[in-house]
Scaffold this motif. Structure first.
Motif, PDB file in Angstrom:
ATOM      1  N   GLU A  48      21.397  54.839  92.235  1.00  0.00           N
ATOM      2  CA  GLU A  48      21.328  53.530  92.871  1.00  0.00           C
ATOM      3  C   GLU A  48      22.208  53.566  94.111  1.00  0.00           C
ATOM      4  N   ILE A  49      21.666  53.135  95.231  1.00  0.00           N
ATOM      5  CA  ILE A  49      22.417  53.159  96.482  1.00  0.00           C
ATOM      6  C   ILE A  49      22.431  51.772  97.097  1.00  0.00           C
ATOM      7  N   LYS A  50      23.557  51.426  97.700  1.00  0.00           N
ATOM      8  CA  LYS A  50      23.728  50.117  98.329  1.00  0.00           C
ATOM      9  C   LYS A  50      24.308  50.304  99.724  1.00  0.00           C
ATOM     10  N   ILE A  51      23.803  49.516 100.674  1.00  0.00           N
ATOM     11  CA  ILE A  51      24.344  49.537 102.030  1.00  0.00           C
ATOM     12  C   ILE A  51      25.624  48.704 102.062  1.00  0.00           C
ATOM     13  N   ILE A  52      26.671  49.266 102.658  1.00  0.00           N
ATOM     14  CA  ILE A  52      27.935  48.556 102.799  1.00  0.00           C
ATOM     15  C   ILE A  52      28.317  48.490 104.273  1.00  0.00           C
ATOM     16  N   HIS A  60      30.037  57.087  92.826  1.00  0.00           N
ATOM     17  CA  HIS A  60      30.375  56.914  91.415  1.00  0.00           C
ATOM     18  C   HIS A  60      29.457  57.822  90.608  1.00  0.00           C
ATOM     19  N   HIS A  61      29.977  58.480  89.575  1.00  0.00           N
ATOM     20  CA  HIS A  61      29.154  59.312  88.698  1.00  0.00           C
ATOM     21  C   HIS A  61      29.188  58.784  87.269  1.00  0.00           C
ATOM     22  N   ASN A  62      28.010  58.490  86.725  1.00  0.00           N
ATOM     23  CA  ASN A  62      27.886  58.081  85.322  1.00  0.00           C
ATOM     24  C   ASN A  62      27.400  59.262  84.487  1.00  0.00           C
ATOM     25  N   ASP A  63      28.104  60.371  84.556  1.00  0.00           N
ATOM     26  CA  ASP A  63      27.744  61.547  83.778  1.00  0.00           C
ATOM     27  C   ASP A  63      29.025  62.324  83.489  1.00  0.00           C
ATOM     28  N   ASN A  64      28.891  63.430  82.782  1.00  0.00           N
ATOM     29  CA  ASN A  64      30.061  64.172  82.342  1.00  0.00           C
ATOM     30  C   ASN A  64      30.219  65.527  83.028  1.00  0.00           C
ATOM     31  N   LYS A  73      33.003  66.860  99.631  1.00  0.00           N
ATOM     32  CA  LYS A  73      32.936  67.903  98.603  1.00  0.00           C
ATOM     33  C   LYS A  73      31.788  67.681  97.618  1.00  0.00           C
ATOM     34  N   ASN A  74      31.002  66.636  97.826  1.00  0.00           N
ATOM     35  CA  ASN A  74      29.927  66.269  96.912  1.00  0.00           C
ATOM     36  C   ASN A  74      28.585  66.461  97.606  1.00  0.00           C
ATOM     37  N   VAL A  75      27.629  67.057  96.910  1.00  0.00           N
ATOM     38  CA  VAL A  75      26.315  67.328  97.507  1.00  0.00           C
ATOM     39  C   VAL A  75      25.650  66.043  97.990  1.00  0.00           C
ATOM     40  N   CYS A  76      25.718  64.989  97.174  1.00  0.00           N
ATOM     41  CA  CYS A  76      25.159  63.693  97.584  1.00  0.00           C
ATOM     42  C   CYS A  76      25.853  63.188  98.842  1.00  0.00           C
ATOM     43  N   GLY A  77      27.192  63.268  98.832  1.00  0.00           N
ATOM     44  CA  GLY A  77      27.973  62.733  99.934  1.00  0.00           C
ATOM     45  C   GLY A  77      27.726  63.442 101.244  1.00  0.00           C
ATOM     46  N   VAL A  78      27.627  64.776 101.208  1.00  0.00           N
ATOM     47  CA  VAL A  78      27.395  65.545 102.428  1.00  0.00           C
ATOM     48  C   VAL A  78      26.058  65.157 103.064  1.00  0.00           C
ATOM     49  N   ALA A  79      25.028  64.958 102.241  1.00  0.00           N
ATOM     50  CA  ALA A  79      23.721  64.562 102.769  1.00  0.00           C
ATOM     51  C   ALA A  79      23.784  63.170 103.410  1.00  0.00           C
ATOM     52  N   LEU A  80      24.474  62.245 102.759  1.00  0.00           N
ATOM     53  CA  LEU A  80      24.595  60.897 103.314  1.00  0.00           C
ATOM     54  C   LEU A  80      25.446  60.882 104.581  1.00  0.00           C
ATOM     55  N   LEU A  81      26.474  61.726 104.632  1.00  0.00           N
ATOM     56  CA  LEU A  81      27.281  61.816 105.849  1.00  0.00           C
ATOM     57  C   LEU A  81      26.438  62.321 107.021  1.00  0.00           C
ATOM     58  N   ALA A  82      25.519  63.238 106.733  1.00  0.00           N
ATOM     59  CA  ALA A  82      24.610  63.725 107.775  1.00  0.00           C
ATOM     60  C   ALA A  82      23.725  62.591 108.282  1.00  0.00           C
ATOM     61  N   MET A  83      23.286  61.715 107.374  1.00  0.00           N
ATOM     62  CA  MET A  83      22.483  60.557 107.787  1.00  0.00           C
ATOM     63  C   MET A  83      23.329  59.591 108.612  1.00  0.00           C
ATOM     64  N   MET A  84      24.572  59.356 108.189  1.00  0.00           N
ATOM     65  CA  MET A  84      25.445  58.455 108.935  1.00  0.00           C
ATOM     66  C   MET A  84      25.689  58.953 110.352  1.00  0.00           C
ATOM     67  N   ASP A  85      25.788  60.261 110.518  1.00  0.00           N
ATOM     68  CA  ASP A  85      25.946  60.824 111.863  1.00  0.00           C
ATOM     69  C   ASP A  85      24.769  60.447 112.754  1.00  0.00           C
ATOM     70  N   PHE A  93      27.431  53.658 102.777  1.00  0.00           N
ATOM     71  CA  PHE A  93      26.647  53.631 101.546  1.00  0.00           C
ATOM     72  C   PHE A  93      27.557  53.737 100.324  1.00  0.00           C
ATOM     73  N   GLU A  94      27.191  53.013  99.282  1.00  0.00           N
ATOM     74  CA  GLU A  94      27.829  53.154  97.981  1.00  0.00           C
ATOM     75  C   GLU A  94      26.775  53.667  97.002  1.00  0.00           C
ATOM     76  N   LEU A  95      27.064  54.779  96.375  1.00  0.00           N
ATOM     77  CA  LEU A  95      26.078  55.483  95.550  1.00  0.00           C
ATOM     78  C   LEU A  95      26.580  55.632  94.116  1.00  0.00           C
ATOM     79  N   THR A  96      25.710  55.304  93.172  1.00  0.00           N
ATOM     80  CA  THR A  96      25.994  55.534  91.749  1.00  0.00           C
ATOM     81  C   THR A  96      24.959  56.508  91.213  1.00  0.00           C
ATOM     82  N   VAL A  97      25.436  57.607  90.619  1.00  0.00           N
ATOM     83  CA  VAL A  97      24.553  58.693  90.192  1.00  0.00           C
ATOM     84  C   VAL A  97      24.680  58.921  88.690  1.00  0.00           C
ATOM     85  N   THR A  98      23.535  59.043  88.036  1.00  0.00           N
ATOM     86  CA  THR A  98      23.484  59.501  86.647  1.00  0.00           C
ATOM     87  C   THR A  98      22.644  60.763  86.626  1.00  0.00           C
TER      88      THR A  98
END
Length: 321
Positions: A48-52, A60-64, A73-85, A93-98
């Motif tokens: 789930e992703i939300k625009i901030i 946020h990670h809902n997994d173990n 340092k996070n695969v999700c984060g690096v991709a989103l940072l590329a989009m922000m550029d 973006f605020e992202l919750t991952v399961t």
């Protein structure tokens, strides 16, 4: 950003959110190292992703799996940072991952992590970016995970179906039509890191092996397009990568041989492993292959998971709230 988007406006409304499923993928398809891949209907990650308003990425990670929450340092984060550029850091973006696709499984865990967020964010932006743009962004996540920018998992995750990466520079992705097929996977609960699996590969190959491999790749693509199951089966052969990587996977040779005896068209290592996939014409044969896989790993004594699924022709898709 693609030229066809230069006159469009990114529609960003802070607070807007969306949930998506990001599918697992099978890369290489035996003979197509780094150029072929397909998307699976199972397993998939939930996001789930939300625009901030603040131009940053919050994860946020809902997994173990204890994955890092720092965007860099996070695969999700690096991709989103590329989009922000690309968006001049006008918002974040605020992202919750399961995650349901285990990292290091060989079923495209890092690709789902990289592709899911950028596709979801793009939907919130009114599809401002093209699929090709999204692949380019998601490849930053794959580079973080494996050390190499490759798109054989990313492309089917975003486009759906079976994809061919004709080239990376410039990026050239072709969707390949295919007949109905079932995919049976076994995921032995051992880890094979993509970076490690790449390091053991030969740097040079014999010309006769290269020629045989080219024939198999061409035959496989032709088999998909012509819906020729027999040609698909004959072409699922790898004389370059599989002989080296298969030694990292206990029971591989038995799984491959006995699965074909049970009716599978063929198959091999999913990505860099340790998962093994087999293609079948129908569900009955796919279930018979699953029984074979279970029997082999029960005897070896390694914990495993199996999946019997089909090709996902949508890629990352929005789900209900």
């Amino acid at each position: 950003m693609s030229t066809n988007n230069e006159t469009k406006q990114a529609i960003a409304k802070p607070g807007d959110s969306i949930k998506v499923h990001a599918p697992g993928t099978v890369a290489n398809l035996v003979c197509g190292f780094d150029i072929l891949g397909l998307a699976l209907n199972e397993p998939c990650d939930e996001m789930e992703i939300k625009i901030i308003e603040e131009p940053k990425v919050i994860i946020h990670h809902n997994d173990n799996y204890n994955l890092p929450l720092e965007p860099e340092k996070n695969v999700c984060g690096v991709a989103l940072l590329a989009m922000m550029d690309k968006l001049d850091h006008k918002f974040g973006f605020e992202l919750t991952v399961t995650k349901h696709i285990k990292p290091g499984s060989g079923i495209g865990s890092s690709a789902a992590s990289a592709a899911g967020p950028v596709v979801a964010a793009n939907k919130l932006l009114g599809n401002y970016f093209s699929n090709e743009d999204l692949v380019q962004m998601a490849m930053f996540g794959e580079k973080l995970a494996s050390g190499v920018k490759h798109a054989d998992n990313i492309a089917p995750c975003i486009y759906g179906g079976i994809t061919l990466i004709r080239a990376i520079h410039p990026l050239d992705i072709i969707s390949i039509p295919a007949p109905p097929m079932y995919v049976t996977l076994v995921h032995p609960q051992i880890e094979v890191k993509t970076s490690d699996a790449r390091q053991i590969l030969k740097k040079q190959v014999l010309l006769k092996d290269a020629i045989k491999q080219w024939g198999n790749i061409a035959g496989l693509v032709a088999g998909f397009i012509k819906s020729d199951y027999e040609l698909i089966g004959r072409s699922l052969e790898d004389v370059i990568i599989e002989p080296v990587r298969s030694i990292l996977i206990p029971g591989f040779d038995d799984v491959k041989a006995q699965s074909k005896e049970a009716g599978a068209l063929g198959g091999g290592i999913s990505g860099s492993g340790p998962s093994i996939f087999m293609l079948s014409k129908n569900e009955k044969e796919a279930r018979a292959v699953e029984v074979v896989m279970k029997d082999i790993y029960e005897k070896i004594g390694i914990e495993y998971y199996t999946y019997v699924t089909t090709i996902n022709n949508e890629g990352v898709k929005a789900i209900g709230n």
